[in-house]
Scaffold this active site. Structure first.
Site, PDB file in Angstrom:
ATOM      1  N   LEU A 103       1.071  -1.186   0.165  1.00  0.00           N
ATOM      2  CA  LEU A 103       0.029   0.044   0.096  1.00  0.00           C
ATOM      3  C   LEU A 103       1.010   1.189  -0.113  1.00  0.00           C
ATOM      4  O   LEU A 103       1.822   1.092   0.629  1.00  0.00           O
ATOM      5  CB  LEU A 103      -0.780   0.095   1.193  1.00  0.00           C
ATOM      6  CG  LEU A 103      -1.734  -1.072   1.454  1.00  0.00           C
ATOM      7  CD1 LEU A 103      -2.625  -0.855   2.794  1.00  0.00           C
ATOM      8  CD2 LEU A 103      -2.970  -1.220   0.152  1.00  0.00           C
ATOM      9  N   ASP A 104       0.574   2.306  -0.618  1.00  0.00           N
ATOM     10  CA  ASP A 104       1.460   3.413  -0.427  1.00  0.00           C
ATOM     11  C   ASP A 104       1.396   4.027   0.945  1.00  0.00           C
ATOM     12  O   ASP A 104       0.658   3.870   1.561  1.00  0.00           O
ATOM     13  CB  ASP A 104       0.384   4.663  -1.580  1.00  0.00           C
ATOM     14  CG  ASP A 104       0.564   4.156  -2.951  1.00  0.00           C
ATOM     15  OD1 ASP A 104       1.296   3.305  -3.351  1.00  0.00           O
ATOM     16  OD2 ASP A 104      -0.504   4.535  -3.724  1.00  0.00           O
ATOM     17  N   LYS A 105       2.346   4.790   1.000  1.00  0.00           N
ATOM     18  CA  LYS A 105       2.652   5.548   2.225  1.00  0.00           C
ATOM     19  C   LYS A 105       1.339   5.878   2.995  1.00  0.00           C
ATOM     20  O   LYS A 105       1.177   5.455   4.207  1.00  0.00           O
ATOM     21  CB  LYS A 105       3.822   6.661   2.356  1.00  0.00           C
ATOM     22  CG  LYS A 105       3.941   7.187   3.343  1.00  0.00           C
ATOM     23  CD  LYS A 105       5.166   8.320   3.128  1.00  0.00           C
ATOM     24  CE  LYS A 105       5.275   9.194   4.385  1.00  0.00           C
ATOM     25  NZ  LYS A 105       6.404  10.308   4.107  1.00  0.00           N
TER      26      LYS A 105
END
Length: 324
Positions: A137-139
Site C-alpha cells: 500500500l502507498d505510504k
C-alpha cells in the site's frame, strides 16, 4: 551474506532505454548506481544470458533475473515499531496499516517501515523474501495487507495474486460528482519523465479497476473500488485518468476543491486532510496452506470518517439547492 534473487519483465513502454535505466524503474528499492555495478559484475541475466554493458538497449518483453549476495550490514534493520494485527496464524499475518507508514525501505525511506517492524516482531521472517510482503500500500493509503510468515505461504500467495484469486476492495473519495459506476481498463507503466509517478500508457502492463458509487456529496463522490490487477498507484492513476482524481492526491491532481459556500468546518477538514482519500477496506483470499476462504474488514480510519461526516453535513445543508 544473504543471497537475493530479483526477477521482472522489461515493459514495452521501456523500448529503447538503457539497461541500467530500465532496471532502476523495475527495481526502485535499489539505486541506479548499485544496479549498474551488478550489471558490470556479470550478475544480470537477460533472457538467460549475462549482459554486462549498462548502456545496452532494451526492447520490451525481455526476462530479467539478478542473483546477488548482499552483505549482512547492508540488510534492513529490525525496528520496534507497532503493528495493528487483524489476524495471525503460523503461516500468515494480516495488518491494518495506518497512514504515514511506508511498507518497504527505499530511496528516502531506509528505516521506519512495515518491513523493519516485521523483522523486529518476527525475526524468522528475515528468511522469507521481502520479509513476507506480498503486496504493498502507498505510504498514505491505509488498510489491510497480508504478510506471509513462511516461504511456502508466500509462494502460494504470490501465485494467487498473479492469478487474480485475491480480492482487494477499497473505499475512496473522488473529486467531482460521478453519475454511475464502471470499470477502468487501461494499461499502466512508469511515467516517461517522472520516475516516481505512474501513468496510463498504451504499451504498459494490463490494469483493471472496478468502481461503484456509494454516496454523492457536493463536488465529491464516495466510491467502493475493486482491483482486478495491482499496479503501483493503480486506483490513483485510473481515477485521475477519468478526470476524477482522489481527494487529497497531490501527485495525480486531487487538490481539494471546496464546493460553493462551503462551511468553515468543511474548509478546515479539507485543509487538514493531507493525503489521498483511499483505504483498503476488505481483503479476501484462500489460506495459502489450508485452502480455507478467509475475509477481513478494516474500519475507516478517524481522519477518513471525519472527512465523510464533514462532506455529508455540507451536502445536507445545501441539498435543497442541488439539481441531482
Amino acid at each position: 551474506m544473504a543471497q537475493i534473487t530479483l526477477s521482472a519483465e522489461i515493459q514495452l513502454s521501456q523500448l529503447g532505454q538503457r539497461l541500467d535505466q530500465a532496471l532502476a524503474e523495475l527495481f526502485p528499492d535499489y539505486s541506479r548506481s548499485r544496479l549498474k555495478t551488478w550489471i558490470e559484475q556479470n550478475l544480470v541475466h537477460v533472457n538467460g544470458d549475462v549482459v554486462n554493458v549498462p548502456r545496452a538497449k532494451v526492447y520490451g518483453g525481455e526476462q530479467i533475473e539478478i542473483v546477488v549476495e548482499i552483505d549482512d550490514d547492508t540488510r534492513f534493520e529490525p525496528e520496534n515499531l507497532p503493528l495493528n494485527i487483524v489476524y495471525e496464524d503460523d503461516d500468515i499475518l494480516v495488518i491494518n496499516k495506518p497512514k504515514d507508514f511506508v511498507v518497504h525501505p527505499g530511496a528516502g525511506n531506509a528505516s521506519g517501515t512495515v518491513l523493519n517492524a516485521l523483522l523486529y516482531h518476527y525475526p524468522a521472517i528475515a528468511e522469507v523474501p521481502r520479509a513476507g510482503i506480498v503486496h504493498r500500500l502507498d505510504k498514505d493509503t491505509t488498510g489491510l495487507m497480508v504478510i506471509a510468515k513462511t516461504i511456502p505461504a508466500q509462494t502460494k500467495l504470490v501465485r494467487d495474486l498473479q492469478k487474480r484469486k485475491i480480492t482487494r476492495e477499497y473505499e475512496a473519495i473522488a473529486c467531482g460528482i460521478m453519475t454511475k459506476g464502471g470499470m477502468v481498463d487501461q494499461p499502466m507503466a512508469r511515467h516517461p519523465t517522472k520516475r516516481t509517478h505512474m501513468a496510463v500508457h498504451p504499451m504498459g502492463k494490463p490494469a483493471v479497476t472496478h468502481y461503484r458509487i456509494m454516496e454523492r456529496f457536493r463536488n465529491y463522490t464516495r466510491l467502493r473500488l475493486r482491483l482486478e490487477t495491482g499496479r503501483t498507484h493503480q486506483i490513483r492513476v485510473h481515477m485521475a485518468h477519468i478526470a476524477h482524481p482522489l481527494l487529497g492526491d497531490q501527485t495525480y491532481g486531487g487538490r481539494p476543491r471546496p464546493p460553493k459556500n462551503a462551511s468553515e468546518e468543511l474548509m478546515q477538514t479539507l485543509r487538514d486532510f493531507k493525503r489521498q482519500a483511499l483505504h483498503a477496506i476488505m481483503l479476501r483470499l484462500a489460506h495459502p496452506i489450508t485452502g480455507e476462504l478467509m475475509e477481513w474488514h478494516a474500519p475507516l480510519p478517524t481522519d477518513f470518517v471525519e472527512l465523510v461526516e464533514a462532506l455529508k453535513a455540507d451536502y445536507q445543508l445545501h441539498q435543497d439547492d442541488l439539481d441531482y
